[in-house]
Design a protein around this motif. Structure first.
Motif, PDB file in Angstrom:
ATOM      1  N   UNK A   1      61.122  31.817  46.575  1.00  0.00           N
ATOM      2  CA  UNK A   1      62.416  32.317  46.138  1.00  0.00           C
ATOM      3  C   UNK A   1      63.228  33.040  47.205  1.00  0.00           C
ATOM      4  N   UNK A   2      62.639  33.941  47.998  1.00  0.00           N
ATOM      5  CA  UNK A   2      63.453  34.608  49.028  1.00  0.00           C
ATOM      6  C   UNK A   2      64.082  33.620  50.016  1.00  0.00           C
ATOM      7  N   UNK A   3      63.320  32.620  50.437  1.00  0.00           N
ATOM      8  CA  UNK A   3      63.877  31.662  51.395  1.00  0.00           C
ATOM      9  C   UNK A   3      64.896  30.735  50.737  1.00  0.00           C
ATOM     10  N   UNK A   4      64.722  30.429  49.451  1.00  0.00           N
ATOM     11  CA  UNK A   4      65.694  29.599  48.728  1.00  0.00           C
ATOM     12  C   UNK A   4      67.019  30.350  48.631  1.00  0.00           C
ATOM     13  N   UNK A   5      66.951  31.611  48.243  1.00  0.00           N
ATOM     14  CA  UNK A   5      68.181  32.398  48.127  1.00  0.00           C
ATOM     15  C   UNK A   5      68.885  32.517  49.477  1.00  0.00           C
ATOM     16  N   UNK A   6      68.124  32.736  50.533  1.00  0.00           N
ATOM     17  CA  UNK A   6      68.704  32.881  51.873  1.00  0.00           C
ATOM     18  C   UNK A   6      69.316  31.561  52.353  1.00  0.00           C
ATOM     19  N   UNK A   7      68.593  30.481  52.181  1.00  0.00           N
ATOM     20  CA  UNK A   7      69.052  29.193  52.715  1.00  0.00           C
ATOM     21  C   UNK A   7      70.234  28.615  51.952  1.00  0.00           C
ATOM     22  N   UNK A   8      70.227  28.754  50.615  1.00  0.00           N
ATOM     23  CA  UNK A   8      71.255  28.101  49.806  1.00  0.00           C
ATOM     24  C   UNK A   8      72.312  29.055  49.269  1.00  0.00           C
ATOM     25  N   UNK A   9      72.159  30.362  49.543  1.00  0.00           N
ATOM     26  CA  UNK A   9      73.204  31.330  49.265  1.00  0.00           C
ATOM     27  C   UNK A   9      73.487  31.649  47.806  1.00  0.00           C
ATOM     28  N   UNK A  10      72.547  31.336  46.930  1.00  0.00           N
ATOM     29  CA  UNK A  10      72.717  31.638  45.507  1.00  0.00           C
ATOM     30  C   UNK A  10      71.441  32.289  44.990  1.00  0.00           C
ATOM     31  N   UNK A  11      71.581  33.230  44.058  1.00  0.00           N
ATOM     32  CA  UNK A  11      70.378  33.855  43.487  1.00  0.00           C
ATOM     33  C   UNK A  11      69.588  32.865  42.631  1.00  0.00           C
ATOM     34  N   UNK A  12      68.311  33.101  42.517  1.00  0.00           N
ATOM     35  CA  UNK A  12      67.422  32.227  41.745  1.00  0.00           C
ATOM     36  C   UNK A  12      67.902  32.091  40.306  1.00  0.00           C
ATOM     37  N   UNK A  13      68.437  33.163  39.742  1.00  0.00           N
ATOM     38  CA  UNK A  13      68.942  33.092  38.365  1.00  0.00           C
ATOM     39  C   UNK A  13      69.966  31.971  38.190  1.00  0.00           C
ATOM     40  N   UNK A  14      70.831  31.795  39.185  1.00  0.00           N
ATOM     41  CA  UNK A  14      71.834  30.724  39.109  1.00  0.00           C
ATOM     42  C   UNK A  14      71.177  29.345  39.175  1.00  0.00           C
ATOM     43  N   UNK A  15      70.177  29.205  40.030  1.00  0.00           N
ATOM     44  CA  UNK A  15      69.475  27.922  40.125  1.00  0.00           C
ATOM     45  C   UNK A  15      68.753  27.621  38.819  1.00  0.00           C
ATOM     46  N   UNK A  16      68.138  28.645  38.226  1.00  0.00           N
ATOM     47  CA  UNK A  16      67.432  28.445  36.972  1.00  0.00           C
ATOM     48  C   UNK A  16      68.399  28.078  35.848  1.00  0.00           C
ATOM     49  N   UNK A  17      69.556  28.696  35.832  1.00  0.00           N
ATOM     50  CA  UNK A  17      70.568  28.371  34.820  1.00  0.00           C
ATOM     51  C   UNK A  17      71.009  26.914  34.960  1.00  0.00           C
ATOM     52  N   UNK A  18      71.168  26.470  36.209  1.00  0.00           N
ATOM     53  CA  UNK A  18      71.540  25.085  36.462  1.00  0.00           C
ATOM     54  C   UNK A  18      70.468  24.127  35.942  1.00  0.00           C
ATOM     55  N   UNK A  19      69.207  24.453  36.178  1.00  0.00           N
ATOM     56  CA  UNK A  19      68.096  23.630  35.689  1.00  0.00           C
ATOM     57  C   UNK A  19      68.130  23.580  34.164  1.00  0.00           C
ATOM     58  N   UNK A  20      68.295  24.735  33.543  1.00  0.00           N
ATOM     59  CA  UNK A  20      68.305  24.798  32.074  1.00  0.00           C
ATOM     60  C   UNK A  20      69.482  24.037  31.485  1.00  0.00           C
ATOM     61  N   UNK A  21      70.584  23.982  32.196  1.00  0.00           N
ATOM     62  CA  UNK A  21      71.773  23.254  31.730  1.00  0.00           C
ATOM     63  C   UNK A  21      71.476  21.757  31.585  1.00  0.00           C
ATOM     64  N   UNK A  22      70.579  21.241  32.408  1.00  0.00           N
ATOM     65  CA  UNK A  22      70.236  19.819  32.390  1.00  0.00           C
ATOM     66  C   UNK A  22      69.005  19.505  31.540  1.00  0.00           C
ATOM     67  N   UNK A  23      68.454  20.531  30.923  1.00  0.00           N
ATOM     68  CA  UNK A  23      67.266  20.350  30.087  1.00  0.00           C
ATOM     69  C   UNK A  23      67.653  19.567  28.841  1.00  0.00           C
ATOM     70  N   UNK A  24      66.943  18.641  28.297  1.00  0.00           N
ATOM     71  CA  UNK A  24      65.520  18.395  28.478  1.00  0.00           C
ATOM     72  C   UNK A  24      65.183  17.270  29.456  1.00  0.00           C
ATOM     73  N   UNK A  25      65.877  17.177  30.565  1.00  0.00           N
ATOM     74  CA  UNK A  25      65.508  16.184  31.572  1.00  0.00           C
ATOM     75  C   UNK A  25      64.076  16.437  32.030  1.00  0.00           C
TER      76      UNK A  25
END
Length: 73
Positions: A13-37
């Motif tokens: 998570x720390x390297x993901x946030x640093x590299x892609x410039x968004x907090x993990x919460x935003x990435x998780x929300x994006x994943x949940x938006x596409x659920x139940x893929x």
């Protein structure tokens, strides 16, 4: 005082946030938006639409799905 090392997908998570410039919460929300893929479909979305590397995308998806499964229990 002991410091426990973070293991598993969350260790990325720390390297993901640093590299892609968004907090993990935003990435998780994006994943949940596409659920139940399916897991690999969600990984593919993060890779193709957001330029995330496979390992990072897999870590976000795995952690998010595990967290949601635990919440449903």
């Amino acid at each position: 005082m002991t410091t426990e090392k973070i293991k598993g997908p969350a260790s990325y998570f720390p390297s993901i946030e640093k590299k892609y410039g968004r907090p993990i919460d935003e990435w998780q929300e994006l994943v949940r938006k596409h659920h139940p893929a399916k897991h690999m479909e969600l990984v593919g979305i993060l890779k193709s639409e957001h330029g995330m590397g496979h390992g990072h995308a897999n870590a976000v998806v795995a952690h998010t799905l595990a967290e949601d499964k635990q919440a449903d229990s």
